[in-house]
Enzyme design. Structure first.
Site, PDB file in Angstrom:
ATOM      1  CD1 TRP A  89      -2.898   6.750   2.545  1.00 60.14           C
ATOM      2  CD2 TRP A  89      -0.704   6.397   2.231  1.00 60.14           C
ATOM      3  NE1 TRP A  89      -2.702   5.406   2.371  1.00 60.14           N
ATOM      4  CE2 TRP A  89      -1.373   5.157   2.173  1.00 60.14           C
ATOM      5  CE3 TRP A  89       0.675   6.423   2.076  1.00 60.14           C
ATOM      6  CZ2 TRP A  89      -0.710   3.954   1.953  1.00 60.14           C
ATOM      7  CZ3 TRP A  89       1.347   5.227   1.856  1.00 60.14           C
ATOM      8  CH2 TRP A  89       0.655   4.003   1.803  1.00 60.14           C
ATOM      9  CG  ASP A  98      -2.235  11.110  -2.224  1.00 62.67           C
ATOM     10  OD1 ASP A  98      -2.692  10.467  -3.198  1.00 62.67           O
ATOM     11  OD2 ASP A  98      -1.706  10.561  -1.236  1.00 62.67           O
ATOM     12  CE  LYS A 115      -4.054   2.247  -2.870  1.00 57.12           C
ATOM     13  NZ  LYS A 115      -3.481   3.445  -2.298  1.00 57.12           N
TER      14      LYS A 115
HETATM   15  C1  LIG Z   1      -2.172   3.835  -1.525  1.00 56.06           C
HETATM   16  C2  LIG Z   1      -1.990   5.276  -1.243  1.00 56.06           C
HETATM   17  C3  LIG Z   1      -0.727   5.887  -1.282  1.00 56.06           C
HETATM   18  C4  LIG Z   1       0.541   5.105  -1.538  1.00 56.06           C
HETATM   19  O1  LIG Z   1       0.689   4.814  -2.844  1.00 56.06           O
HETATM   20  P1  LIG Z   1       1.997   4.077  -3.411  1.00 56.06           P
HETATM   21  O2  LIG Z   1       1.714   4.064  -4.867  1.00 56.06           O
HETATM   22  O3  LIG Z   1       2.032   2.718  -2.782  1.00 56.06           O
HETATM   23  O4  LIG Z   1       3.184   4.874  -3.025  1.00 56.06           O
HETATM   24  C5  LIG Z   1      -0.657   7.241  -1.080  1.00 56.06           C
HETATM   25  N1  LIG Z   1      -1.753   7.974  -0.835  1.00 56.06           N
HETATM   26  C6  LIG Z   1      -2.980   7.420  -0.778  1.00 56.06           C
HETATM   27  C7  LIG Z   1      -4.182   8.288  -0.533  1.00 56.06           C
HETATM   28  C8  LIG Z   1      -3.128   6.056  -0.986  1.00 56.06           C
HETATM   29  O5  LIG Z   1      -4.355   5.496  -0.939  1.00 56.06           O
END
Ligand SMILES: *Cc1c(COP(=O)(O)O)cnc(C)c1O
Length: 355
Positions: A99, A166, A190
């Site tokens: 990511w 993030d 999540k």
């Molecule tokens: C799941 C995830 C993403 C991607 O998220 P989307 O909403 O599918 O774009 C990005 N960063 C992390 C840390 C993730 O766990």
């Protein structure tokens, strides 16, 4: 048989949150209409967004001068919105997984990107600690929890420049010193809501500083001014997010979420370390409380498929590891109960007795 949902994302939500969302989908606030068929500008829906924003601010102790947004596009769109809105000349990124790498790739289209450190050579099994963030960077970007590899920054870092994070997979699992960040974002699927909504916490006075033209939909300022209503936001996921935030508050807030996360993680890592059949994959000091990754010990490698079948038959769902790590991954987000983690531990102990 009870199902224990260890899915990495979309993932477990509190049962009552799902039930109350279902009720609102059938009849929203006694209006005789479904939550799915009302306007996002309806007078009954505005209080939902307002409450979600207020609870987010309250639970994370977000200081004055920050806005909370609920947008579409997922964390992946934020990988591009962040540099669009904040990268004028140079940005620093810590490469701790796939990511992070994707965020870096997007940023490179906007200016100079300094990758301050990377654990790619060790398949991202640890979080680098020895690096210098350039003092002239516009921001320092981190991925606080690496969902795929099971590593996590469990404390806010020190940085000479404002940070951007993030926090897709560990938001609301611990208190955060928001003042260190100008932007925190994540896909809500999540730890907060079903897929379809992205949360963004943004510092208002950090906006409007880049010289490039920003398309409206990618401009945080436009979304701040529009109160997340510049276009039609994901109404149903926002409603669920609001219910989850209420649930977190009722349970005792993020401090209590953190206490439970530590308790659950200690329980499962304790078993991984004790059980001769399994080994953890992440460096101990960087172990994630949210995504717990483990594999069969080398001498029991051939038992991997057997254990997956054994655990699945006992109601363990979603524990197959990501293909880039292999083995198993048990995601233990806020809504995961200690009882479910104990059920997995029992499973590992039973399996050990057979071998
Ligand atoms: C799941 C995830 C993403 C991607 O998220 P989307 O909403 O599918 O774009 C990005 N960063 C992390 C840390 C993730 O766990």
């Amino acid at each position: 048989m009870k199902k224990h949902n260890f899915n990495a994302g979309p993932s477990i939500l509190p049962r009552e949150v799902i039930e109350d969302t279902a009720k609102a989908i059938l009849d929203f606030n006694g209006s005789g209409l479904s939550l799915m068929e009302i306007s996002h500008r309806a007078k009954d829906f505005q209080p939902v967004v307002d409450e979600a924003v207020a609870l987010f601010k309250e639970l994370l102790n977000i200081p004055e001068g920050y806005s909370v947004l609920f947008l579409g596009g997922g964390a992946s769109l934020e990988f591009c919105m962040v540099p669009y809105n904040f990268l004028e000349k140079k940005a620093a990124y810590l490469n701790t997984g796939v990511w992070a790498k994707k965020a870096i790739k997007e940023a490179k289209a906007f200016g100079e990107v300094v990758e301050v450190a990377s654990s790619a050579a060790e398949n991202y099994t640890y979080i680098p600690k020895d690096y210098t963030v350039p003092a002239d960077a516009d921001y320092f970007h981190i991925t606080s929890n690496n969902t795929i590899y099971g590593t996590e920054l469990k404390h806010d870092l020190e940085s000479p420049v404002p940070m951007i994070a993030d926090m897709s997979s560990d938001i609301l699992s611990r208190p955060i010193d928001i003042s260190k960040y100008i932007c925190i974002y994540g896909g809500a699927q999540k730890n907060l809501a079903p897929a379809g909504v992205t949360f963004v916490i943004v510092k208002d006075d950090a906006l409007g500083k880049v010289t490039r033209h920003i398309p409206s939909m990618l401009d945080y300022k436009i979304h701040v001014d529009g109160g997340s209503m510049f276009n039609t936001p994901p109404v149903v996921p926002i409603y669920t997010a609001m219910l989850t935030l209420r649930w977190v508050k009722e349970q005792g807030g993020v401090k209590e979420m953190e206490r439970r996360a530590i308790e659950k993680a200690d329980l499962l890592y304790g078993e991984i370390d004790r059980n001769k059949l399994f080994v953890g994959t992440a460096a101990k000091e960087d172990r994630s409380r949210m995504n717990i990754c483990f594999v069969m010990a080398p001498e029991y490698k051939e038992l991997e498929a057997d254990f997956l079948k054994f655990a699945t038959e006992r109601g363990m769902i979603g524990i197959k590891g990501h293909r880039s790590v292999g083995g198993f991954r048990a995601s233990c987000y806020n809504a995961m109960s200690k009882e479910s983690v104990q059920a997995l531990v029992d499973c590992m102990q039973e399996f050990e007795k057979l071998h």
